[in-house]
Motif scaffolding. Structure first.
Motif, short mmCIF file in Angstrom:
data_model
loop_
_atom_site.label_atom_id
_atom_site.label_comp_id
_atom_site.label_asym_id
_atom_site.label_seq_id
_atom_site.Cartn_x
_atom_site.Cartn_y
_atom_site.Cartn_z
N SER A 250 0.30 4.01 -2.73
CA SER A 250 0.00 5.38 -2.29
C SER A 250 0.90 6.38 -2.99
CB SER A 250 0.17 5.49 -0.78
OG SER A 250 -0.08 6.81 -0.34
N LEU B 45 0.89 5.35 6.31
CA LEU B 45 1.42 5.18 4.95
C LEU B 45 2.05 6.47 4.44
CD1 LEU B 45 -1.55 3.22 3.32
CD2 LEU B 45 0.64 2.26 4.08
N TYR C 113 -10.45 10.20 4.63
CA TYR C 113 -10.05 9.29 3.55
C TYR C 113 -11.17 8.88 2.60
CZ TYR C 113 -5.74 8.71 6.25
OH TYR C 113 -4.55 8.93 6.91
N GLU D 191 -0.42 9.01 -5.86
CA GLU D 191 -0.22 10.46 -5.72
C GLU D 191 0.47 11.02 -6.96
OE1 GLU D 191 1.64 13.72 -2.58
OE2 GLU D 191 2.24 11.63 -2.42
N THR E 237 -6.52 8.05 -6.74
CA THR E 237 -6.63 7.54 -5.38
C THR E 237 -6.95 6.05 -5.40
OG1 THR E 237 -7.40 9.67 -4.53
CG2 THR E 237 -7.85 7.74 -3.18
N LEU F 295 -3.85 3.57 7.50
CA LEU F 295 -3.76 4.62 6.49
C LEU F 295 -2.89 5.78 6.96
CD1 LEU F 295 -7.49 4.57 5.39
CD2 LEU F 295 -5.56 4.18 3.86
N LYS G 285 0.13 10.39 -0.55
CA LYS G 285 -1.26 10.82 -0.37
C LYS G 285 -2.18 10.19 -1.40
CE LYS G 285 0.15 15.27 1.58
NZ LYS G 285 0.09 16.76 1.44
N GLY G 286 -1.82 8.98 -1.83
CA GLY G 286 -2.60 8.34 -2.88
C GLY G 286 -3.56 7.27 -2.40
N MET G 287 -3.75 7.14 -1.08
CA MET G 287 -4.66 6.12 -0.55
C MET G 287 -5.91 6.76 0.01
SD MET G 287 -3.13 3.27 -1.21
CE MET G 287 -3.98 2.03 -0.25
N CYS H 19 0.83 -1.21 0.00
CA CYS H 19 0.00 0.00 0.00
C CYS H 19 0.86 1.26 0.00
CB CYS H 19 -0.95 -0.02 1.19
SG CYS H 19 -2.28 -1.25 1.03
N SER H 20 2.03 1.19 0.58
CA SER H 20 2.95 2.33 0.51
C SER H 20 3.34 2.60 -0.94
CB SER H 20 4.20 2.05 1.34
OG SER H 20 3.90 1.95 2.72
#
Length: 286
Positions: free
Chosen positions: A132, A161, A193, A136, A141, A158, A164-166, A128-129
């Protein structure tokens, strides 16, 4: 009445792709969530020209894409051996979303454990990192669907992480059916979120571990012999345990102005049930 928009998952009609989109327009939906992981609409199967044609077809009917579903099934991002492939495929889905005029991809990532020392936590966090940071950079997203874990655990995950893409795809029925969480409370917990929601309803019948329902691969944590046990039931909107009045008020309270995207995965009359859902949701939408 609130500033929401009604959408629907196109594959829930159980019709052909264009027939589903046309039916969505006919019954009053404004948005479509497209499955982008298999069949003709898988990101790797739909080239640029096909995407342009699909976007024009959809726009000509007065609709837009609310999000793409990038769920590859299985264990989400809990298996580090599969994650490199899943991450790359997820990036391709994000690219496809942008080509179709939307910037949200939703998926299940697996069950986030409360104990961050568990091996699967590290695998999920790493995947997820990467997504994300990639999201971004792309302007898209990657939205985790609620259900497997309580909202405070998902929020903490969240918050940890980079990038800022999650985001979150808030599915209230999953929270009701799987963990029995206070749904308006989950909205407030995840307020920073939430970018997309599913309009779905259901009831928990037997409480059990979320890992059992979501098919976690960590067999050491699972009970055995669960075949045939019905832990929950999905219902038409308004017939389950989702408190839609309080839920929609909470969404409005946090400033959400996006899609209530109908998801109806069972039942013998999908078109009828989705039509009922549009009518049910209309009292909440300006």
């Amino acid at each position: 009445m609130y500033d929401f928009t009604i959408g629907v998952r196109s594959n829930n009609f159980r019709l052909g792709l264009r027939e589903s989109i046309a039916k969505a327009a006919e019954i009053g939906c404004k948005g479509i969530q497209l499955q982008a992981t298999d069949g003709e609409t898988a990101a790797e199967n739909m080239g640029k020209e096909a995407r342009r044609e699909l976007l024009k077809f959809t726009q000509d009917l007065g609709l837009e894409f609310s999000a793409l579903c990038g769920d590859f099934g299985g264990h989400g991002f809990m298996d580090p051996a599969e994650n490199p492939m899943r991450i790359e495929r997820s990036k391709r889905v994000m690219e496809m979303a942008l080509d179709l005029g939307c910037n949200i991809v939703t998926t299940h990532i697996g069950v986030v454990p409360e104990d961050s020392t568990k091996a699967r936590y590290a695998a999920m966090h790493d995947a997820c990192s990467q997504l994300s940071i990639a999201g971004e950079a792309m302007g898209c997203t990657f939205a985790i669907e609620t259900g497997p874990e309580p909202s405070h655990i998902l929020k903490a995950f969240l918050d940890s992480l980079p990038g800022k893409g999650m985001g979150v795809n808030l599915d209230p029925a999953n929270l009701a059916m799987v963990i029995g969480e206070d749904i308006p409370g989950a909205v407030y917990n995840l307020r920073d979120y939430i970018v997309h929601t599913h309009a779905k309803d259901g009831k928990m019948l037997i409480k059990t571990k979320p890992e059992i329902i979501y098919g976690a691969f960590d067999e050491s944590e699972l009970e055995t012999g669960i075949g045939g046990v019905q832990y929950f039931i999905e219902t038409p909107l308004g017939q389950g345990d989702v408190p839609f009045d309080a839920y929609c008020k909470a969404l409005n309270d946090i400033g959400f102005k996006g899609y209530l995207c109908i998801e109806r995965e069972v039942g013998g009359d999908p078109v009828g049930d989705i039509t009922l859902a549009v009518n049910f949701l209309s009292k909440y939408v300006k």
